[in-house]
Scaffold this motif. Structure first.
Motif, PDB file in Angstrom:
ATOM      1  N   ARG A  16       7.185   1.013  -2.337  1.00  0.00           N
ATOM      2  CA  ARG A  16       6.534   0.380  -1.195  1.00  0.00           C
ATOM      3  C   ARG A  16       5.244   1.127  -0.828  1.00  0.00           C
ATOM      4  O   ARG A  16       4.233   0.518  -0.493  1.00  0.00           O
ATOM      5  CB  ARG A  16       7.494   0.354   0.000  1.00  0.00           C
ATOM      6  CG  ARG A  16       6.989  -0.440   1.166  1.00  0.00           C
ATOM      7  CD  ARG A  16       8.064  -0.587   2.211  1.00  0.00           C
ATOM      8  NE  ARG A  16       8.388   0.670   2.843  1.00  0.00           N
ATOM      9  CZ  ARG A  16       7.611   1.256   3.775  1.00  0.00           C
ATOM     10  NH1 ARG A  16       6.503   0.666   4.164  1.00  0.00           N
ATOM     11  NH2 ARG A  16       7.960   2.408   4.297  1.00  0.00           N
ATOM     12  N   MET A  17       5.288   2.449  -0.899  1.00  0.00           N
ATOM     13  CA  MET A  17       4.106   3.235  -0.576  1.00  0.00           C
ATOM     14  C   MET A  17       3.046   3.152  -1.673  1.00  0.00           C
ATOM     15  O   MET A  17       1.853   3.210  -1.401  1.00  0.00           O
ATOM     16  CB  MET A  17       4.484   4.712  -0.348  1.00  0.00           C
ATOM     17  CG  MET A  17       5.438   4.941   0.809  1.00  0.00           C
ATOM     18  SD  MET A  17       4.835   4.247   2.362  1.00  0.00           S
ATOM     19  CE  MET A  17       3.529   5.420   2.735  1.00  0.00           C
ATOM     20  N   PHE A  18       3.517   3.056  -2.921  1.00  0.00           N
ATOM     21  CA  PHE A  18       2.591   2.989  -4.051  1.00  0.00           C
ATOM     22  C   PHE A  18       2.921   1.817  -4.973  1.00  0.00           C
ATOM     23  O   PHE A  18       3.385   2.016  -6.100  1.00  0.00           O
ATOM     24  CB  PHE A  18       2.607   4.312  -4.834  1.00  0.00           C
ATOM     25  CG  PHE A  18       2.160   5.484  -4.033  1.00  0.00           C
ATOM     26  CD1 PHE A  18       0.803   5.708  -3.792  1.00  0.00           C
ATOM     27  CD2 PHE A  18       3.091   6.352  -3.480  1.00  0.00           C
ATOM     28  CE1 PHE A  18       0.396   6.792  -3.022  1.00  0.00           C
ATOM     29  CE2 PHE A  18       2.679   7.435  -2.703  1.00  0.00           C
ATOM     30  CZ  PHE A  18       1.330   7.658  -2.472  1.00  0.00           C
ATOM     31  N   PRO A  19       2.685   0.611  -4.476  1.00  0.00           N
ATOM     32  CA  PRO A  19       2.978  -0.561  -5.310  1.00  0.00           C
ATOM     33  C   PRO A  19       2.028  -0.618  -6.515  1.00  0.00           C
ATOM     34  O   PRO A  19       0.875  -0.200  -6.426  1.00  0.00           O
ATOM     35  CB  PRO A  19       2.751  -1.741  -4.356  1.00  0.00           C
ATOM     36  CG  PRO A  19       1.918  -1.211  -3.254  1.00  0.00           C
ATOM     37  CD  PRO A  19       2.171   0.253  -3.162  1.00  0.00           C
ATOM     38  N   GLN A  20       2.555  -1.122  -7.638  1.00  0.00           N
ATOM     39  CA  GLN A  20       1.779  -1.125  -8.880  1.00  0.00           C
ATOM     40  C   GLN A  20       1.227  -2.505  -9.229  1.00  0.00           C
ATOM     41  O   GLN A  20       0.756  -2.716 -10.332  1.00  0.00           O
ATOM     42  CB  GLN A  20       2.665  -0.653 -10.033  1.00  0.00           C
ATOM     43  CG  GLN A  20       3.253   0.721  -9.845  1.00  0.00           C
ATOM     44  CD  GLN A  20       2.193   1.794  -9.905  1.00  0.00           C
ATOM     45  OE1 GLN A  20       1.341   1.777 -10.779  1.00  0.00           O
ATOM     46  NE2 GLN A  20       2.226   2.706  -8.956  1.00  0.00           N
ATOM     47  N   CYS A  21       1.321  -3.441  -8.303  1.00  0.00           N
ATOM     48  CA  CYS A  21       0.901  -4.800  -8.605  1.00  0.00           C
ATOM     49  C   CYS A  21       0.617  -5.482  -7.278  1.00  0.00           C
ATOM     50  O   CYS A  21       1.277  -5.215  -6.280  1.00  0.00           O
ATOM     51  CB  CYS A  21       2.042  -5.499  -9.359  1.00  0.00           C
ATOM     52  SG  CYS A  21       2.040  -7.286  -9.264  1.00  0.00           S
ATOM     53  N   GLY A  22      -0.398  -6.334  -7.251  1.00  0.00           N
ATOM     54  CA  GLY A  22      -0.803  -6.996  -6.014  1.00  0.00           C
ATOM     55  C   GLY A  22       0.302  -7.837  -5.391  1.00  0.00           C
ATOM     56  O   GLY A  22       0.467  -7.865  -4.176  1.00  0.00           O
ATOM     57  N   TYR A  23       1.067  -8.515  -6.245  1.00  0.00           N
ATOM     58  CA  TYR A  23       2.137  -9.377  -5.731  1.00  0.00           C
ATOM     59  C   TYR A  23       3.226  -8.527  -5.081  1.00  0.00           C
ATOM     60  O   TYR A  23       3.723  -8.852  -3.996  1.00  0.00           O
ATOM     61  CB  TYR A  23       2.729 -10.228  -6.863  1.00  0.00           C
ATOM     62  CG  TYR A  23       1.717 -11.116  -7.541  1.00  0.00           C
ATOM     63  CD1 TYR A  23       1.314 -12.315  -6.953  1.00  0.00           C
ATOM     64  CD2 TYR A  23       1.150 -10.756  -8.757  1.00  0.00           C
ATOM     65  CE1 TYR A  23       0.369 -13.131  -7.569  1.00  0.00           C
ATOM     66  CE2 TYR A  23       0.208 -11.560  -9.382  1.00  0.00           C
ATOM     67  CZ  TYR A  23      -0.181 -12.745  -8.783  1.00  0.00           C
ATOM     68  OH  TYR A  23      -1.115 -13.541  -9.385  1.00  0.00           O
ATOM     69  N   SER A  24       3.597  -7.447  -5.739  1.00  0.00           N
ATOM     70  CA  SER A  24       4.616  -6.547  -5.180  1.00  0.00           C
ATOM     71  C   SER A  24       4.107  -5.896  -3.904  1.00  0.00           C
ATOM     72  O   SER A  24       4.871  -5.668  -2.957  1.00  0.00           O
ATOM     73  CB  SER A  24       4.982  -5.456  -6.195  1.00  0.00           C
ATOM     74  OG  SER A  24       5.789  -5.989  -7.222  1.00  0.00           O
ATOM     75  N   SER A  25       2.832  -5.601  -3.873  1.00  0.00           N
ATOM     76  CA  SER A  25       2.227  -4.971  -2.705  1.00  0.00           C
ATOM     77  C   SER A  25       2.310  -5.895  -1.485  1.00  0.00           C
ATOM     78  O   SER A  25       2.759  -5.498  -0.409  1.00  0.00           O
ATOM     79  CB  SER A  25       0.771  -4.630  -3.032  1.00  0.00           C
ATOM     80  OG  SER A  25       0.116  -4.161  -1.890  1.00  0.00           O
ATOM     81  N   ARG A  26       1.889  -7.143  -1.668  1.00  0.00           N
ATOM     82  CA  ARG A  26       1.920  -8.102  -0.555  1.00  0.00           C
ATOM     83  C   ARG A  26       3.343  -8.374  -0.100  1.00  0.00           C
ATOM     84  O   ARG A  26       3.640  -8.389   1.096  1.00  0.00           O
ATOM     85  CB  ARG A  26       1.261  -9.420  -0.982  1.00  0.00           C
ATOM     86  CG  ARG A  26      -0.247  -9.363  -0.994  1.00  0.00           C
ATOM     87  CD  ARG A  26      -0.848 -10.754  -0.951  1.00  0.00           C
ATOM     88  NE  ARG A  26      -0.544 -11.526  -2.141  1.00  0.00           N
ATOM     89  CZ  ARG A  26      -1.156 -11.375  -3.309  1.00  0.00           C
ATOM     90  NH1 ARG A  26      -2.094 -10.464  -3.442  1.00  0.00           N
ATOM     91  NH2 ARG A  26      -0.839 -12.123  -4.339  1.00  0.00           N
TER      92      ARG A  26
END
Lengths: 91, 106
Positions: free
Chosen positions: B24-34
């Motif tokens: 959650r703090m360091f998402p590796q993909c835009g979709y996962s981040s959002r």
């Protein structure tokens, strides 16, 4: 630029859903260089086929329609699938 | 333990779990981040599972519920969907309701 792949995706969706409206946006350039193979697309589709279906079921229908491409050429597909009556309710 | 059983244990052992690329703090993909940011907004104690931390899960989760992309959100053992569905239900308030309902069911 409309690529060959984009045309193929559109044709497969049109023949499966006979959509009232279909918009497919190629967003591959936004993801260039992050190492992923395949295209990134955003899809807005309005079709009767989605009536009475949950969002999950709608996405499954779209994925199924593009099955062969989802496993190869398409890296990511962002989907907004609506029914005609839902579109009427939008402001 | 069979890998699908191992996934089932995570899915069923957490009321709300998001399988994502990265943390959650360091998402590796835009979709996962959002998706993770939206989920965290409505559910602070959701489980955020980094699929890159366990390559066996990364490789096999797609066949668990026949859903081939990440992130994947499960509530009470049921697949809710990926980033688009999560964001749509976040924006129309349904996600918050679903999370709340899940908490009272427990």
């Amino acid at each position: 630029m409309s690529s060959h792949l984009q045309t193929v995706i559109q044709q497969q969706l049109e023949s499966t859903f006979s959509p009232l409206s279909l918009e497919l946006i190629d967003e591959s350039h936004l993801h260039a260089g992050h190492g992923a193979k395949g295209g990134h697309y955003k899809l807005h589709i309005v079709a009767d086929a989605f009536s009475g279906k949950s969002l999950l079921q709608r996405h499954r229908l779209v994925y199924d329609a593009l099955n062969d491409l989802m496993n190869s050429e398409i890296h990511a597909l962002s989907i907004q699938a609506k029914t005609p009556s839902e579109m009427e309710r939008l402001p | 333990m069979d890998i699908l059983q191992r996934i089932a244990k995570i899915v069923e052992g957490n009321q709300v779990v998001l399988f994502m690329k990265g943390t959650r703090m360091f998402p590796q993909c835009g979709y996962s981040s959002r998706a993770s940011a939206a989920l965290y907004d409505v559910c602070k104690d959701a489980e955020f599972f980094d699929v890159f931390s366990d390559i066996e899960i990364y490789e096999n989760l797609p066949r668990y519920a026949d859903w081939h992309t990440f992130p994947q959100l499960y509530i009470n053992g049921e697949l809710i969907g990926g980033c688009d569905i999560l964001m749509e239900q976040f924006e129309n308030g349904e996600l918050k309701e679903m999370v709340k309902a899940a908490a009272t069911q427990a």
